[in-house]
Design an enzyme around this catalytic site. Structure first.
Site, mmCIF file in Angstrom:
data_model
loop_
_atom_site.group_PDB
_atom_site.id
_atom_site.type_symbol
_atom_site.label_atom_id
_atom_site.label_comp_id
_atom_site.label_asym_id
_atom_site.label_seq_id
_atom_site.Cartn_x
_atom_site.Cartn_y
_atom_site.Cartn_z
ATOM 1 N N ASN A 125 -1.404 -3.236 4.514
ATOM 2 C CA ASN A 125 -1.073 -3.584 5.904
ATOM 3 C C ASN A 125 -0.937 -2.360 6.816
ATOM 4 O O ASN A 125 -0.533 -2.479 7.966
ATOM 5 C CB ASN A 125 0.174 -4.463 5.963
ATOM 6 N N ASP A 152 12.302 26.557 -29.267
ATOM 7 C CA ASP A 152 11.444 26.020 -28.205
ATOM 8 C C ASP A 152 11.961 26.328 -26.809
ATOM 9 O O ASP A 152 11.196 26.343 -25.843
ATOM 10 C CB ASP A 152 11.281 24.514 -28.355
ATOM 11 N N GLU A 166 6.083 8.992 -19.217
ATOM 12 C CA GLU A 166 7.393 8.446 -19.581
ATOM 13 C C GLU A 166 7.827 7.281 -18.702
ATOM 14 O O GLU A 166 8.540 6.385 -19.167
ATOM 15 C CB GLU A 166 8.445 9.555 -19.542
ATOM 16 N N PHE A 194 12.687 14.485 -21.785
ATOM 17 C CA PHE A 194 11.634 13.889 -20.970
ATOM 18 C C PHE A 194 11.995 12.496 -20.480
ATOM 19 O O PHE A 194 11.356 11.983 -19.551
ATOM 20 C CB PHE A 194 10.320 13.855 -21.747
ATOM 21 N N LYS A 244 0.591 -6.139 9.339
ATOM 22 C CA LYS A 244 2.036 -6.337 9.245
ATOM 23 C C LYS A 244 2.489 -7.166 10.445
ATOM 24 O O LYS A 244 2.083 -6.904 11.598
ATOM 25 C CB LYS A 244 2.737 -4.980 9.225
ATOM 26 N N ASP A 248 0.817 -1.214 0.000
ATOM 27 C CA ASP A 248 0.000 0.000 0.000
ATOM 28 C C ASP A 248 0.849 1.261 0.000
ATOM 29 O O ASP A 248 0.447 2.293 -0.543
ATOM 30 C CB ASP A 248 -0.990 0.005 1.160
#
Length: 616
Positions: A177, A413, A356, A381, A239, A147
């Site tokens: 847990n 750019d 990505e 990226f 746990k 989790d």
């Protein structure tokens, strides 16, 4: 197995996880204990896997995304008869196959290296994609997550991709847990908080008590029968389950139990149950890979072409020649030019959109199933996916990454789109190959060569059109270079360039030659491994190397050249021209000049070096 036997198997997995961690003096037994019942039911009733034939095409695939719970995985291997008790107790010891976090380099039943949380599910999506879209097989993919790792963005990139692709052959099992490394997780035992998010991404959700073996059994059956969408089983667990001193207690993450013998006794002692794991229902047919003649694209002398265009056309041709080549893109196929492959081979093209981490992880999953993936996006990226790339190398995955729009030469750019760190990033990856072609024919050849290499391979491409410097039949071995201009012993300086700076270096050489300054020009298209022989010879004969790169000076071409002289021999005079500032917006020509890596700047630097060399 009936319910009582399943519960006993769960206890055995707990005990063996404790024993392995105690023998090692380290490990994560409490994280393993919470998921023991989940693993027991999966192993005994729902996993279809032939441990004697891990390559069986119809095997289900299991990924332990919470890789720190490796004691549980190894205990399951023992229960299945894949390893014996003696090997189990070598956990985390020098030379053992049973590492702290599992890797396929050591064990044939491991699909991918895990331990960097949040990566198991994204890779599992790639494996499931292979089964559903490319193999057409009936195998399922089971991914056991913790989790805590649901806080990772990579999990949600995977969740959306799996839903978009309708991967009903994929089941995520979340061991909720409640406790992470330093304390409670964000949502604790609130299963509905997790379920709402998965449902929002289009998953079928099942919430259960993760220690009720009958509920677990029903949940797995429900997941297997769900069509049209992936399933997630959210299991409330404790746990350290079963041992009062550690159950649901904070501060015990990653620690062996203080009194392992007492804990084992509390759990009912050592057991030696054996599970006959279901083998695949069908024999399965190994995938046949149709092949054909490779007709790489050609350009006429005098033409100009961008290396990104050459990549796209070469990849499409490679896809025609090899049926095992797959292309993935991050919603920039019109820029990276994977669109050429997509038009000719749509069934083997995967659109990952702007995600990505998932792009690279899906490539790792596809590679695990024997495909040859090429994943492309802007070079800038790919830095988002560095952890996935790093873990791909740990896995020994064979993936091809292509970064376009590299360097200041992309023009207006601006810096957010300019890959100026990618060579450093990719060179640092263990066992990687880094290639930076300067013209279309060189690019096409290297694209084809990459398919036969091992490990992580990276190709850097450029946006703008460039001149043809080579013929279509020229060979470019990995680890090589090309000396494009030389007068031999009379050369005063060696200019080492790659990609867009090669034509600039040649133009500078022309200007210098007119002034009576002969220089050598080396096209160092193989940045890693580097051509040590050519560089060392150039250093001996010219006395000075000048590197020119459309990249920041840290970790790029200059450092690659320096690596050729780290064997104890004298280091030559080495001068670097690189991008040392944050660029703005300007034309490509203006950008190269402002960075000091155009022909005029190169010639000026050489003249200065020559003047210094002859100054008394």
């Amino acid at each position: 197995m009936d319910s009582a036997e399943l519960a006993e198997l769960g206890q055995q997995l707990r005990v063996d996880g404790i024993r392995a961690s105690a023998a090692a003096g380290s490990g994560h037994p409490t994280s393993s204990m919470s998921a023991a019942d989940l693993m027991a039911v999966l192993l005994a009733h729902h996993l279809h896997y032939d441990f004697d034939r891990p390559e069986h095409p119809a095997n289900d695939r299991f990924v332990l995304s919470k890789g720190h719970a490796s004691p549980l995985l190894y205990a399951a291997y023992k229960a299945a008869g894949a390893i014996d008790d003696e090997e189990l107790l070598t956990f985390r010891k020098l030379g053992s196959r049973l590492e702290g976090h599992p890797t396929p380099r050591r064990l044939p039943w491991v699909e991918t290296a895990t331990g960097s949380l949040g990566l198991g599910l994204p890779v599992g999506v790639g494996i499931a994609l292979s089964g559903k879209r490319l193999e057409g097989s009936g195998h399922r993919v089971w991914v056991l997550c913790g989790d805590s790792e649901l806080a990772e963005g990579s999990i949600w990139e995977a969740a959306e991709h799996a839903s978009y692709e309708n991967l009903d052959n994929l089941t995520a099992i979340v061991d909720v847990n409640r406790l992470g490394q330093r304390g409670p997780t964000r949502h604790g035992h609130d299963l509905d908080a997790h379920a709402r998010r998965f449902r929002a991404f289009g998953w079928h959700t099942i919430e259960i008590d993760g220690h009720d073996v009958d509920a677990i059994d029903r949940a797995y059956g429900e997941a297997r029968s769900t069509l049209g969408q992936p399933s997630v089983i959210l299991a409330r667990t404790l746990k350290g389950k079963g041992v009062a001193d550690v159950e649901d207690r904070e501060g015990l993450h990653g620690k062996p139990l203080e009194d392992a013998d007492a804990a084992i006794e509390e759990l009912g002692g050592v057991r030696d149950l054996r599970v006959r794991v279901h083998t695949p229902d069908v024999e399965g047919v190994p995938r046949s890979v149709p092949g054909g003649r490779l007709d790489l694209p050609r350009w006429e002398r005098g033409e100009k072409a961008a290396t990104r265009d050459a990549f796209g056309k070469a990849l499409a041709a490679l896809g025609t020649a090899r049926g095992d080549v797959v292309a993935l893109d991050g919603e920039v196929g019109d820029s990276t030019r994977t669109e050429f492959f997509a038009k000719e081979h749509p069934e083997r093209h995967v659109e990952c959109y702007i995600a990505e981490q998932q792009l690279v992880a899906a490539a790792v999953g596809l590679a695990a199933r024997g495909w040859v993936p090429y994943a492309a996006t802007f070079a800038a990226f790919l830095t988002r996916a560095h952890d996935v790339i790093r873990m791909a190398a740990v896995s020994g995955a064979g993936i091809n990454l292509v970064g376009s729009h590299a360097g200041v030469s992309i023009g207006q750019d601006g810096p957010s789109q300019m890959g100026l760190e990618d060579l450093a990033m990719m060179r640092s990856v263990h066992g990687s190959t880094v290639l930076y072609p300067c013209d279309a024919h060189q690019t096409a050849r290297l694209v084809a060569t990459m398919a036969g290499l091992d490990g992580v391979r990276y190709l850097r491409t450029s946006r703008g059109d460039g001149p043809l410097l080579y013929g279509p039949d020229e060979e470019f071995p990995v680890g090589g270079s090309k000396v494009l201009r030389s007068l031999g012993q009379d050369d005063r300086v060696t200019i080492v360039a790659a990609g867009v700076t090669v034509p600039e270096a040649l133009a500078a050489a022309d200007a210098l030659d007119a002034q009576g300054i002969p220089v050598r020009v080396v096209d160092l298209y193989s940045v890693k491994p580097v051509d040590r022989y050519t560089l060392r010879r150039a250093a001996e004969e010219t006395g000075c190397l000048l590197t020119v790169e459309d990249h920041h000076p840290e970790g790029g071409l200059g450092d690659a050249v320096l690596d050729a002289f780290l064997d104890g021999r004298p280091v030559p005079r080495l001068v670097r021209l690189a991008v040392t500032s944050v660029p703005g917006s300007a034309s490509p020509e203006e950008q190269l000049h402002a960075a000091g890596i155009d022909a005029e700047s190169i010639a000026a630097a050489v003249r200065l070096l020559v003047e210094q060399a002859i100054t008394p």
